[in-house]
Scaffold this motif. Structure first.
Motif, PDB file in Angstrom:
ATOM      1  N   GLY A 153       0.777  -1.049   0.014  1.00  0.00           N
ATOM      2  CA  GLY A 153      -0.153   0.014  -0.140  1.00  0.00           C
ATOM      3  C   GLY A 153       0.921   1.286   0.085  1.00  0.00           C
ATOM      4  N   PHE A 154       0.555   2.026  -0.720  1.00  0.00           N
ATOM      5  CA  PHE A 154       1.272   3.279  -1.039  1.00  0.00           C
ATOM      6  C   PHE A 154       0.588   4.596  -0.989  1.00  0.00           C
ATOM      7  CE2 PHE A 154       4.063   6.001  -3.821  1.00  0.00           C
ATOM      8  CZ  PHE A 154       4.987   6.299  -3.118  1.00  0.00           C
ATOM      9  N   HIS A 155       0.828   5.640  -0.217  1.00  0.00           N
ATOM     10  CA  HIS A 155       0.391   6.856  -0.116  1.00  0.00           C
ATOM     11  C   HIS A 155       1.224   7.832  -0.221  1.00  0.00           C
ATOM     12  CE1 HIS A 155      -3.087   9.471   0.958  1.00  0.00           C
ATOM     13  NE2 HIS A 155      -2.105  10.418   1.575  1.00  0.00           N
ATOM     14  N   VAL A 156       0.825   9.068  -1.101  1.00  0.00           N
ATOM     15  CA  VAL A 156       1.637  10.136  -1.430  1.00  0.00           C
ATOM     16  C   VAL A 156       1.384  11.427  -0.673  1.00  0.00           C
ATOM     17  CG1 VAL A 156       2.822  11.615  -3.121  1.00  0.00           C
ATOM     18  CG2 VAL A 156       2.414   9.310  -3.810  1.00  0.00           C
ATOM     19  N   LEU A 157       1.985  12.009   0.102  1.00  0.00           N
ATOM     20  CA  LEU A 157       1.679  13.323   0.730  1.00  0.00           C
ATOM     21  C   LEU A 157       1.905  14.351  -0.395  1.00  0.00           C
ATOM     22  CD1 LEU A 157       3.603  12.107   3.586  1.00  0.00           C
ATOM     23  CD2 LEU A 157       1.428  13.229   4.199  1.00  0.00           C
ATOM     24  N   ASP A 167       4.962  28.879   9.288  1.00  0.00           N
ATOM     25  CA  ASP A 167       4.526  28.347  10.449  1.00  0.00           C
ATOM     26  C   ASP A 167       3.307  27.227  10.272  1.00  0.00           C
ATOM     27  OD1 ASP A 167       6.191  29.626  11.970  1.00  0.00           O
ATOM     28  OD2 ASP A 167       4.731  31.201  12.799  1.00  0.00           O
ATOM     29  N   PHE A 168       2.580  27.610   9.194  1.00  0.00           N
ATOM     30  CA  PHE A 168       1.353  26.973   8.785  1.00  0.00           C
ATOM     31  C   PHE A 168       1.748  25.547   7.802  1.00  0.00           C
ATOM     32  CE2 PHE A 168      -2.008  26.026   5.861  1.00  0.00           C
ATOM     33  CZ  PHE A 168      -3.144  25.744   6.605  1.00  0.00           C
ATOM     34  N   ILE A 169       2.911  25.484   7.300  1.00  0.00           N
ATOM     35  CA  ILE A 169       3.409  24.455   6.499  1.00  0.00           C
ATOM     36  C   ILE A 169       3.564  23.365   7.450  1.00  0.00           C
ATOM     37  CG2 ILE A 169       5.275  23.513   4.963  1.00  0.00           C
ATOM     38  CD1 ILE A 169       5.542  26.501   3.819  1.00  0.00           C
ATOM     39  N   PRO A 170       4.134  23.563   8.443  1.00  0.00           N
ATOM     40  CA  PRO A 170       4.404  22.085   9.519  1.00  0.00           C
ATOM     41  C   PRO A 170       2.980  21.759   9.957  1.00  0.00           C
ATOM     42  CG  PRO A 170       5.884  23.692  10.009  1.00  0.00           C
ATOM     43  CD  PRO A 170       5.169  24.324   9.138  1.00  0.00           C
ATOM     44  N   VAL A 171       2.107  22.532  10.229  1.00  0.00           N
ATOM     45  CA  VAL A 171       0.837  22.019  10.600  1.00  0.00           C
ATOM     46  C   VAL A 171      -0.159  21.361   9.396  1.00  0.00           C
ATOM     47  CG1 VAL A 171      -1.450  22.884  11.225  1.00  0.00           C
ATOM     48  CG2 VAL A 171       0.561  24.121  12.022  1.00  0.00           C
ATOM     49  N   ALA A 172       0.142  21.897   8.088  1.00  0.00           N
ATOM     50  CA  ALA A 172      -0.457  21.005   7.098  1.00  0.00           C
ATOM     51  C   ALA A 172       0.239  19.992   6.982  1.00  0.00           C
ATOM     52  CB  ALA A 172      -0.366  22.155   6.068  1.00  0.00           C
ATOM     53  N   GLU A 173       1.303  19.785   6.957  1.00  0.00           N
ATOM     54  CA  GLU A 173       2.273  18.401   6.797  1.00  0.00           C
ATOM     55  C   GLU A 173       1.606  17.424   7.686  1.00  0.00           C
ATOM     56  OE1 GLU A 173       6.722  17.058   5.783  1.00  0.00           O
ATOM     57  OE2 GLU A 173       6.151  19.005   5.810  1.00  0.00           O
ATOM     58  N   ARG A 174       1.743  17.950   8.975  1.00  0.00           N
ATOM     59  CA  ARG A 174       1.243  17.036  10.098  1.00  0.00           C
ATOM     60  C   ARG A 174      -0.047  16.424  10.145  1.00  0.00           C
ATOM     61  NH1 ARG A 174       3.500  19.806  13.626  1.00  0.00           N
ATOM     62  NH2 ARG A 174       1.929  21.141  14.309  1.00  0.00           N
ATOM     63  N   GLY A 175      -0.878  17.462   9.465  1.00  0.00           N
ATOM     64  CA  GLY A 175      -2.191  16.758   9.313  1.00  0.00           C
ATOM     65  C   GLY A 175      -2.461  15.844   8.067  1.00  0.00           C
ATOM     66  N   LEU A 176      -1.491  15.827   6.880  1.00  0.00           N
ATOM     67  CA  LEU A 176      -1.575  15.071   5.885  1.00  0.00           C
ATOM     68  C   LEU A 176      -0.896  13.742   6.351  1.00  0.00           C
ATOM     69  CD1 LEU A 176      -0.728  17.432   3.028  1.00  0.00           C
ATOM     70  CD2 LEU A 176      -2.945  16.321   3.430  1.00  0.00           C
ATOM     71  N   ASP A 177       0.224  13.953   7.100  1.00  0.00           N
ATOM     72  CA  ASP A 177       0.744  12.767   7.489  1.00  0.00           C
ATOM     73  C   ASP A 177       0.087  11.998   8.559  1.00  0.00           C
ATOM     74  OD1 ASP A 177       3.487  11.381   7.631  1.00  0.00           O
ATOM     75  OD2 ASP A 177       3.625  11.740   9.834  1.00  0.00           O
ATOM     76  N   GLU A 178      -0.822  12.450   9.436  1.00  0.00           N
ATOM     77  CA  GLU A 178      -1.717  11.627  10.275  1.00  0.00           C
ATOM     78  C   GLU A 178      -2.663  11.116   9.505  1.00  0.00           C
ATOM     79  OE1 GLU A 178      -2.896  14.474  13.144  1.00  0.00           O
ATOM     80  OE2 GLU A 178      -1.155  14.563  14.130  1.00  0.00           O
ATOM     81  N   ARG A 179      -3.369  11.692   8.376  1.00  0.00           N
ATOM     82  CA  ARG A 179      -4.208  11.191   7.360  1.00  0.00           C
ATOM     83  C   ARG A 179      -3.703  10.075   6.825  1.00  0.00           C
ATOM     84  NH1 ARG A 179      -6.087  11.745   2.070  1.00  0.00           N
ATOM     85  NH2 ARG A 179      -8.297  11.498   1.790  1.00  0.00           N
ATOM     86  N   ALA A 180      -2.296  10.083   6.342  1.00  0.00           N
ATOM     87  CA  ALA A 180      -1.814   9.018   5.553  1.00  0.00           C
ATOM     88  C   ALA A 180      -1.388   7.690   6.282  1.00  0.00           C
ATOM     89  CB  ALA A 180      -0.460   9.492   5.080  1.00  0.00           C
TER      90      ALA A 180
END
Length: 186
Positions: free
Chosen positions: A37-41, A65-78
């Motif tokens: 299974g493969f997911h791309v952020l 400051d917003f970029i790490p918040v967005a990345e963390r949300g996408l990472d948790e979703r992944a």
């Protein structure tokens, strides 16, 4: 005979993606293949107009400051998407691998696909098979056999995107030289 032992399933957590996973499980059980299974952020979601639009819509000015918040949300979703993938496969009795990466979705899937014999992508109304080498085949439910599609059976080429002609009389497909063709002796 050409063997399919490694199947890559890029997944985004959508309903279409879940159907592709079901299809991948079915094929893996029939072919005794390993699933990944493969997911791309998607990097464009973190860097670009989307970030500006989202940040303004939630009342936060666009900033570093917003970029790490967005990345963390996408990472948790992944992580959640891949955990669901693994659970679905393990329920069917398969041991699987999961991977995620940050990048451009198309490029990341193609790069990861270099390690697979087949890629199964979901799409509205069907599935897309992107073999990284080898032939196109079809499955006969009545006999349980997988047969090579006539004209798409040269392992020196990648055969993909099969579609019926408008009159339904023939199947046409794209073909290109394989990057990693199967050896002559099988």
């Amino acid at each position: 005979p050409v063997m399919t032992k490694r199947i890559l399933i890029p997944t985004d957590g959508s309903a279409y993606g879940r159907v592709a996973i079901e299809y991948g499980i079915y094929l893996a059980l029939k072919l005794d293949a390993h699933l990944t299974g493969f997911h791309v952020l998607e990097i464009r979601l973190m860097h670009g107009p989307a970030v500006t639009d989202i940040s303004y819509s939630v009342g936060i000015p666009p900033s570093q400051d917003f970029i790490p918040v967005a990345e963390r949300g996408l990472d948790e979703r992944a992580d959640a998407i891949l955990a669901a993938f693994a659970a679905q496969c393990e329920k069917a009795g398969l041991r699987v691998e999961t991977k995620k990466t940050l990048g451009l979705t198309d490029d990341a899937i193609v790069a990861e696909g270099e390690n697979a014999d087949m890629i199964i992508l979901a799409r509205r109304g069907g599935h897309i098979h992107l073999p990284t080498r080898g032939i196109l085949g079809y499955y006969r439910r009545a006999s349980g056999e997988i047969k090579a599609l006539r004209g798409a059976d040269d392992p020196k080429y990648v055969h993909c995107d099969p579609v019926w002609t408008p009159d339904g009389a023939e199947i046409v497909f794209a073909r290109a030289e394989a990057k990693a063709p199967y050896p002559e002796d099988g």
